[in-house]
Design a protein around this motif. Structure first.
Motif, short mmCIF file in Angstrom:
data_model
loop_
_atom_site.label_atom_id
_atom_site.label_comp_id
_atom_site.label_asym_id
_atom_site.label_seq_id
_atom_site.Cartn_x
_atom_site.Cartn_y
_atom_site.Cartn_z
N ARG A 88 0.82 -1.21 0.00
CA ARG A 88 0.00 0.00 0.00
C ARG A 88 0.86 1.26 0.00
O ARG A 88 0.53 2.24 -0.68
CB ARG A 88 -0.94 -0.01 1.21
N ALA A 89 1.95 1.23 0.77
CA ALA A 89 2.85 2.39 0.79
C ALA A 89 3.47 2.61 -0.58
O ALA A 89 3.61 3.75 -1.04
CB ALA A 89 3.93 2.18 1.84
N ALA A 90 3.85 1.52 -1.26
CA ALA A 90 4.43 1.64 -2.59
C ALA A 90 3.43 2.20 -3.59
O ALA A 90 3.81 2.85 -4.58
CB ALA A 90 4.93 0.27 -3.07
N ALA A 91 2.13 1.98 -3.33
CA ALA A 91 1.07 2.51 -4.20
C ALA A 91 0.70 3.95 -3.85
O ALA A 91 -0.23 4.51 -4.44
CB ALA A 91 -0.16 1.61 -4.13
N GLN A 93 -0.27 5.11 -0.77
CA GLN A 93 -1.22 5.26 0.32
C GLN A 93 -0.48 5.54 1.63
O GLN A 93 0.65 5.11 1.81
CB GLN A 93 -2.07 4.00 0.46
N PRO A 94 -1.10 6.25 2.55
CA PRO A 94 -0.44 6.56 3.83
C PRO A 94 -0.38 5.33 4.73
O PRO A 94 -1.41 4.72 5.04
CB PRO A 94 -1.33 7.66 4.43
N VAL A 95 0.82 4.97 5.13
CA VAL A 95 1.05 3.83 6.02
C VAL A 95 2.11 4.25 7.03
O VAL A 95 3.13 4.84 6.65
CB VAL A 95 1.52 2.57 5.25
N THR A 96 1.90 3.98 8.30
CA THR A 96 2.90 4.35 9.31
C THR A 96 3.89 3.21 9.53
O THR A 96 3.61 2.04 9.23
CB THR A 96 2.23 4.69 10.65
N ARG A 97 5.03 3.56 10.10
CA ARG A 97 6.01 2.55 10.47
C ARG A 97 5.44 1.60 11.52
O ARG A 97 5.74 0.41 11.53
CB ARG A 97 7.27 3.22 11.02
N GLY A 98 4.62 2.15 12.41
CA GLY A 98 4.01 1.31 13.44
C GLY A 98 3.09 0.26 12.85
O GLY A 98 3.09 -0.89 13.31
N GLU A 99 2.31 0.64 11.85
CA GLU A 99 1.42 -0.32 11.20
C GLU A 99 2.22 -1.43 10.54
O GLU A 99 1.88 -2.62 10.66
CB GLU A 99 0.56 0.40 10.16
N ALA A 100 3.30 -1.06 9.87
CA ALA A 100 4.15 -2.07 9.24
C ALA A 100 4.84 -2.94 10.29
O ALA A 100 4.97 -4.16 10.11
CB ALA A 100 5.18 -1.40 8.34
N GLY A 101 5.28 -2.32 11.39
CA GLY A 101 5.92 -3.09 12.44
C GLY A 101 4.98 -4.11 13.06
O GLY A 101 5.38 -5.23 13.38
N ARG A 102 3.72 -3.73 13.22
CA ARG A 102 2.73 -4.66 13.77
C ARG A 102 2.57 -5.86 12.84
O ARG A 102 2.52 -7.01 13.30
CB ARG A 102 1.40 -3.93 13.95
N GLU A 202 10.32 2.31 3.93
CA GLU A 202 11.25 1.21 3.65
C GLU A 202 10.61 0.23 2.68
O GLU A 202 9.39 0.17 2.54
CB GLU A 202 11.61 0.48 4.94
N GLU A 203 11.46 -0.52 1.98
CA GLU A 203 10.97 -1.51 1.03
C GLU A 203 10.34 -2.69 1.77
O GLU A 203 10.62 -2.93 2.94
CB GLU A 203 12.11 -2.00 0.14
N ARG A 204 9.52 -3.43 1.05
CA ARG A 204 8.88 -4.59 1.67
C ARG A 204 9.94 -5.58 2.16
O ARG A 204 11.00 -5.73 1.54
CB ARG A 204 7.94 -5.28 0.69
N PRO A 205 9.70 -6.26 3.27
CA PRO A 205 10.69 -7.21 3.80
C PRO A 205 10.84 -8.42 2.88
O PRO A 205 9.86 -8.89 2.29
CB PRO A 205 10.11 -7.61 5.16
N ALA A 206 12.06 -8.88 2.75
CA ALA A 206 12.33 -10.04 1.91
C ALA A 206 11.87 -11.31 2.62
O ALA A 206 11.96 -11.42 3.84
CB ALA A 206 13.81 -10.13 1.59
#
Length: 239
Positions: A88-91, A93-102, A202-206
């Motif tokens: 979504r971030a790459a597209a 859209q607003p995404v927080t680091r916290g949301e990705a960390g969760r 940051e890029e999506r995790p591998a």
């Protein structure tokens, strides 16, 4: 063969029983098969097995319970639920680091639960999945840290698990035990970040790659542990 562990955990002495990894009996560590000539059987593993990566098929040639040849393929594909915040971030859209960390912490706990289940430790597997589900239900950080740390201590203290995973599936990132330790560190950091409101940049995790040659020479039960410790994804699979 069943292997049993009696581990000292915080708060007292508790025993856990590790059964057959992935439902496949582990062979003993004794001499080989007395010189017997065994048939070579073509056996597919997957795509539907308990605690098995979705869509994965491993075509094997077995001699006894030892994999002589292996080929990896995937059914289906598409975007992963675990990398959805980064997509979504790459597209834009607003995404927080916290949301990705969760989502990252939940993904690691999902992998951990699968590995513990394949290793024959269902109680610890349920513990990992309970914390995972709390993460996905947006539980606050203070409700997650303590149960996660208890789980990490419990699993790390298991001598049986260390014996089972040490030296298994050694690759560029180490063996199965090293991958387990990396999940612990990454999960702790991800849980610590879930209140970070900064934009995700940051890029999506591998995800890990399953190389078929890593399974050649392994017994079936060991192959299940290797695959669970990698928890590979279709986009990075190689035959």
């Amino acid at each position: 063969m069943h292997s049993q562990g009696h581990d000292s955990h915080e708060g007292g002495h508790h025993a856990h029983h590790m059964g057959n990894p992935g439902g496949v009996p582990m062979a003993g560590r004794g001499p080989d098969r007395d010189g017997l000539s065994l048939d070579r059987l073509h056996v597919p593993l997957g795509p539907v097995l308990p605690d098995w990566p979705c869509g994965l098929v491993v075509e094997t040639v077995l001699q006894g319970d030892v994999i002589q040849e292996a080929t990896v393929r995937w059914l289906g594909g598409g975007e992963s639920f675990w990398t959805e915040p980064w997509d979504r971030a790459a597209a834009g859209q607003p995404v927080t680091r916290g949301e990705a960390g969760r989502r990252r912490a939940a993904a690691h706990l999902d992998s951990l639960g699968r590995l513990l289940s394949v290793a024959g430790w269902p109680t610890a597997a349920r513990g990992a999945r309970t914390v995972r589900d709390r993460l996905l239900a947006d539980a606050p950080r203070e409700a997650l840290t303590a149960p996660y740390e208890r789980l990490a201590r419990q699993v790390r203290r298991s001598r049986t698990l260390r014996w089972m995973l040490r030296g298994v599936g050694s690759a560029g990132d180490g063996d199965a035990m090293a991958r387990l330790e990396s999940w612990f560190g990454a999960t702790r950091a991800a849980i610590a970040s879930i209140e970070d409101e900064a934009p995700l940049d940051e890029e999506r995790p591998a995800r890990n790659t399953l190389h078929a040659e890593l399974l050649v020479g392994a017994e079936l039960a060991t192959a299940r542990l290797i695959i669970a410790s990698l928890d590979p994804a279709p986009a990075v699979a190689h035959a």
